[in-house]
Design a protein around this motif. Structure first.
Motif, PDB file in Angstrom:
ATOM      1  N   ASN B 200       0.715  -1.487  -0.005  1.00  0.00           N
ATOM      2  CA  ASN B 200      -0.355  -0.242   0.279  1.00  0.00           C
ATOM      3  C   ASN B 200       0.417   1.471   0.468  1.00  0.00           C
ATOM      4  OD1 ASN B 200      -3.490  -1.098   0.258  1.00  0.00           O
ATOM      5  ND2 ASN B 200      -2.030  -1.999   1.607  1.00  0.00           N
ATOM      6  N   ALA B 202       3.734   1.736  -1.139  1.00  0.00           N
ATOM      7  CA  ALA B 202       4.878   1.254  -2.286  1.00  0.00           C
ATOM      8  C   ALA B 202       4.553   2.309  -3.575  1.00  0.00           C
ATOM      9  CB  ALA B 202       4.860  -0.233  -3.418  1.00  0.00           C
ATOM     10  N   SER B 203       3.895   2.825  -4.099  1.00  0.00           N
ATOM     11  CA  SER B 203       3.998   3.622  -4.711  1.00  0.00           C
ATOM     12  C   SER B 203       4.134   4.815  -4.801  1.00  0.00           C
ATOM     13  CB  SER B 203       2.014   3.652  -5.452  1.00  0.00           C
ATOM     14  OG  SER B 203       1.281   4.133  -4.304  1.00  0.00           O
ATOM     15  N   THR B 204       4.196   5.411  -3.340  1.00  0.00           N
ATOM     16  CA  THR B 204       4.931   6.378  -3.032  1.00  0.00           C
ATOM     17  C   THR B 204       6.337   6.183  -2.702  1.00  0.00           C
ATOM     18  OG1 THR B 204       3.156   6.548  -1.626  1.00  0.00           O
ATOM     19  CG2 THR B 204       4.736   7.920  -1.070  1.00  0.00           C
ATOM     20  N   ILE B 206       7.918   4.159  -4.653  1.00  0.00           N
ATOM     21  CA  ILE B 206       8.872   4.828  -5.737  1.00  0.00           C
ATOM     22  C   ILE B 206       8.664   5.540  -6.854  1.00  0.00           C
ATOM     23  CG2 ILE B 206       7.944   3.775  -8.327  1.00  0.00           C
ATOM     24  CD1 ILE B 206       6.736   1.181  -7.168  1.00  0.00           C
ATOM     25  N   VAL B 207       7.984   6.656  -6.703  1.00  0.00           N
ATOM     26  CA  VAL B 207       8.213   7.868  -6.629  1.00  0.00           C
ATOM     27  C   VAL B 207       9.636   8.809  -6.129  1.00  0.00           C
ATOM     28  CG1 VAL B 207       6.866  10.557  -6.248  1.00  0.00           C
ATOM     29  CG2 VAL B 207       5.594   8.013  -6.959  1.00  0.00           C
ATOM     30  N   THR B 210      12.051   7.724  -7.610  1.00  0.00           N
ATOM     31  CA  THR B 210      12.734   8.141  -9.030  1.00  0.00           C
ATOM     32  C   THR B 210      13.415   9.936  -8.838  1.00  0.00           C
ATOM     33  OG1 THR B 210      10.194   9.521  -9.284  1.00  0.00           O
ATOM     34  CG2 THR B 210      10.883   7.357 -10.460  1.00  0.00           C
ATOM     35  N   LEU B 276       5.356   9.957 -13.800  1.00  0.00           N
ATOM     36  CA  LEU B 276       5.359   8.778 -12.550  1.00  0.00           C
ATOM     37  C   LEU B 276       4.371   8.914 -11.689  1.00  0.00           C
ATOM     38  CD1 LEU B 276       6.178   5.964 -12.698  1.00  0.00           C
ATOM     39  CD2 LEU B 276       7.769   6.430 -11.550  1.00  0.00           C
ATOM     40  N   ARG B 277       4.760  10.073 -10.359  1.00  0.00           N
ATOM     41  CA  ARG B 277       4.178  11.337  -9.382  1.00  0.00           C
ATOM     42  C   ARG B 277       3.053  11.445  -9.880  1.00  0.00           C
ATOM     43  NH1 ARG B 277       7.567  15.674  -7.143  1.00  0.00           N
ATOM     44  NH2 ARG B 277       7.500  16.490  -9.243  1.00  0.00           N
ATOM     45  N   ARG B 279       0.839  10.109 -12.348  1.00  0.00           N
ATOM     46  CA  ARG B 279       0.065   8.877 -11.861  1.00  0.00           C
ATOM     47  C   ARG B 279       0.412   7.953 -10.844  1.00  0.00           C
ATOM     48  NH1 ARG B 279      -0.303   6.764 -17.113  1.00  0.00           N
ATOM     49  NH2 ARG B 279      -2.307   7.129 -17.516  1.00  0.00           N
ATOM     50  N   LEU B 280       0.737   7.515  -9.876  1.00  0.00           N
ATOM     51  CA  LEU B 280       1.061   7.111  -9.178  1.00  0.00           C
ATOM     52  C   LEU B 280       0.317   8.131  -7.594  1.00  0.00           C
ATOM     53  CD1 LEU B 280       3.985   4.958  -9.327  1.00  0.00           C
ATOM     54  CD2 LEU B 280       1.569   4.350  -9.317  1.00  0.00           C
ATOM     55  N   ASP B 281       0.927   8.638  -7.416  1.00  0.00           N
ATOM     56  CA  ASP B 281       1.051   9.415  -6.149  1.00  0.00           C
ATOM     57  C   ASP B 281       0.755  11.397  -6.378  1.00  0.00           C
ATOM     58  OD1 ASP B 281       1.316  10.464  -3.688  1.00  0.00           O
ATOM     59  OD2 ASP B 281       1.885   8.958  -2.698  1.00  0.00           O
TER      60      ASP B 281
END
Lengths: 309, 284
Positions: B200, B202-204, B206-207, B210, B276-277, B279-281
């Protein structure tokens, strides 16, 4: 408010202590401090005097305490180069570094924040786009590349400005420019997004709806609220200015603290390195503390809590 | 009035943009860099240390040396490809290290609270109090430079960011129904954190990676530029710029080609990361 200030002061003290501990641990791990801080060819009585004063024959916890005591008294050991106290060597170099960092900080604030706020208020226009592109270029080009490019253009090709040294005020132009460009980009981008966020907040809509003029909305409602995040980033920028000074002083042969640090690291003149390390930590702690206190002053809600995390 | 004009275009753009042209370019560049790093031995026309004093300082465009040669007659293109590899390998290893330790410490702070949490916060304060470049220089001064030390050192970069994020998110996740439910079902803390909370956040994470990745490339390049990072005969982008600096007036291409690669790579990662940010968060 008093509780807020004391908790911040306590944390600042703790941070200085942890940096000192870091220096202590790393120094002990890398060999005998007497050898390391005094250098190889020092008379035996000087070494013994140093061992006694720093208590190097004592148990480790006593050593740690006397180390802290020596630090407090400004005793950082002797430079390997000319046997003078490290602290004096460092102090001599500080004015030159300030001659670069202070104008650079002023330039960053004077251009970065207004550009970001302007772009936010003109969002979507050509002016906004140009600010974004300039900001991105400003902070993706690392300072050593920026510095060399400026030398290539203004010193090598145009011959308009000197490429290194510190004998006149013209010598400071390229280093100050190099140091400020990246920070201007960071500040512009950050102020822009802080301002856009604030402008989208419900209280701005309320203020506009009840008929407050647009300029008053910006001045009295938006700017004070955008100031909180901007102040935080300015605090961080003090650190990047110091790091920038190291690179810029090396490129432009500027006789400041950064160049002293590089020369000392290369020659493993550890007393000087340690002294600069603690000095920079102290400057950073003071600036973070100032930011925290400004924060509390700007945003009354934060005074209530003891931990801002 | 400003409010209505400010928001809608942004949302409209975000929904429409499947893959903006700039992001495509950025991803294409990154792919090219990764290919360079992976197939360095096939792509490199000459060994990086092969000297040829009769073709010293040949300008770009010389047949056989498309990006020119340096002061020892070594091919700039070959050295560039090798440098991309070392810079990417260091940045990749370091990003993974710092994400791992940061997340671990963040979870530990969230799980145990109390003393552990205070220690983690104190370590984070310590990291924030020392500009990373200064801390690295001090460590390199005390221990001398080596490749392993360099990767480990860079692995400390930005851990406090992950720790802060995971700690905050894990604390708020523990208060939510799903975490409480698996705890009630008798799951061990490791299972709760790794199988339920980690996906839950993970996306933060990953951003954040980057964001950290280009910063590590810049940090390593700066250290190598100062002559304290990657040591010859190994080469890295910063290291090439550093040595090229001495030939700035006579052979600027030695310094310019690695400089362009550094700038384009960090720019590409930032562009791809921004996308990506979004898109994801979008909250970061």
């Amino acid at each position: 408010m008093i509780r807020f200030v004391t908790s911040r002061l306590f944390r600042a003290g703790l941070t200085v202590l942890s940096v000192m501990t870091f220096a202590f641990v790393v120094l002990r791990m890398s060999g005998d401090p007497a050898q390391v801080l005094l250098g190889p060819d020092v008379p035996q009585n000087v070494v013994q005097d140093f061992r006694d004063r720093w208590g190097l024959d004592d148990p480790i916890w006593r050593q740690y305490l006397s180390y802290l005591q020596a630090m407090m008294q400004g005793d950082f050991g002797l430079s390997m180069r000319d046997r003078s106290p490290a602290i004096d060597l460092v102090m001599q170099r500080i004015p030159a570094t300030l001659q670069l960092t202070i104008p650079a900080l002023i330039l960053q604030l004077a251009f970065g924040i207004p550009a970001g706020i302007y772009a936010a208020l003109k969002q979507g226009t050509l002016a906004d786009r140009s600010v974004i592109v300039a900001a991105i270029v400003g902070f993706t080009v690392p300072s050593f590349v920026m510095g060399l490019l400026l030398v290539l253009i203004f010193a090598v090709t145009l011959g308009a400005l000197p490429s290194g040294g510190a004998s006149s005020w013209q010598h400071a132009i390229l280093p100050v420019l190099t140091m400020s460009i990246g920070g201007i980009g960071v500040l512009a981008r950050f102020s822009r997004s802080a301002m856009i966020e604030v402008m989208g907040a419900p209280y701005i809509r309320t203020a506009s709806a009840k008929g407050v003029s647009w300029s008053d909305v910006v001045r009295n409602h938006a700017l004070p609220n955008a100031a909180v995040p901007i102040v935080t980033i300015v605090g961080f920028m003090v650190g990047s200015l110091i790091a920038g000074a190291i690179i810029v002083e090396t490129i432009f042969s500027w006789p400041g603290m950064g160049r002293l640090l590089i020369v000392s690291v290369t020659n493993r003149d550890l007393a000087v390195v340690q002294c600069i390390l603690l000095l920079v930590a102290a400057v950073m702690v003071v600036s973070n503390l100032t930011v925290d206190l400004l924060y509390g002053w700007l945003d009354p809600r934060l005074r209530q809590t003891t931990s801002a995390h | 009035m400003t409010v209505t004009t400010v928001n809608p275009p942004r949302f409209a753009k975000r929904r429409r943009a499947r893959l903006p042209f700039t992001v495509q370019l950025a991803l294409f560049w990154l792919l090219a860099m990764v290919i360079c790093a992976l197939f360095v031995d096939l792509l490199r026309p000459y060994p990086i240390t092969q000297m040829n004093l009769s073709t010293r300082l040949a300008p770009p465009g010389t047949p056989g040396h498309w990006l020119g040669t340096d002061e020892l007659g070594r091919d700039v293109l070959s050295r560039l490809i090798q440098s991309v590899r070392s810079s990417l390998v260091i940045a990749f290893g370091a990003t993974l290290l710092s994400a791992f330790f940061g997340t671990l410490l963040g979870f530990m702070a969230a799980k145990f609270r109390g003393v552990v949490e205070h220690v983690v916060v104190m370590l984070a304060d310590f990291q924030a109090a020392l500009p990373f470049l200064i801390m690295s220089l001090a460590v390199l001064a005390f221990f001398g430079s080596s490749m392993l030390l360099l990767v480990c050192l860079m692995g400390f970069y930005g851990w406090e960011r992950y720790a802060r994020i995971t700690r905050g998110l894990a604390i708020s996740a523990s208060a939510q129904g799903y975490a409480a439910a698996v705890v009630q079902l008798g799951a061990k803390p490791s299972r709760v954190y790794l199988r339920h909370i980690l996906p839950n956040v993970a996306s933060t994470l990953i951003v954040s990676m980057t964001l950290t990745f280009p910063e590590i490339i810049l940090m390593e390049s700066s250290l190598s530029f100062l002559g304290l990072g990657v040591q010859p005969p190994d080469t890295s982008l910063g290291n090439m710029v550093g040595f090229g600096r001495e030939y700035l007036t006579t052979a600027p291409w030695i310094m310019l080609s690695p400089a362009v690669v550094i700038v384009l790579t960090t720019l590409a990662i930032s562009l791809a990361g921004d996308w990506l940010r979004d898109r994801l968060d979008p909250t970061l």
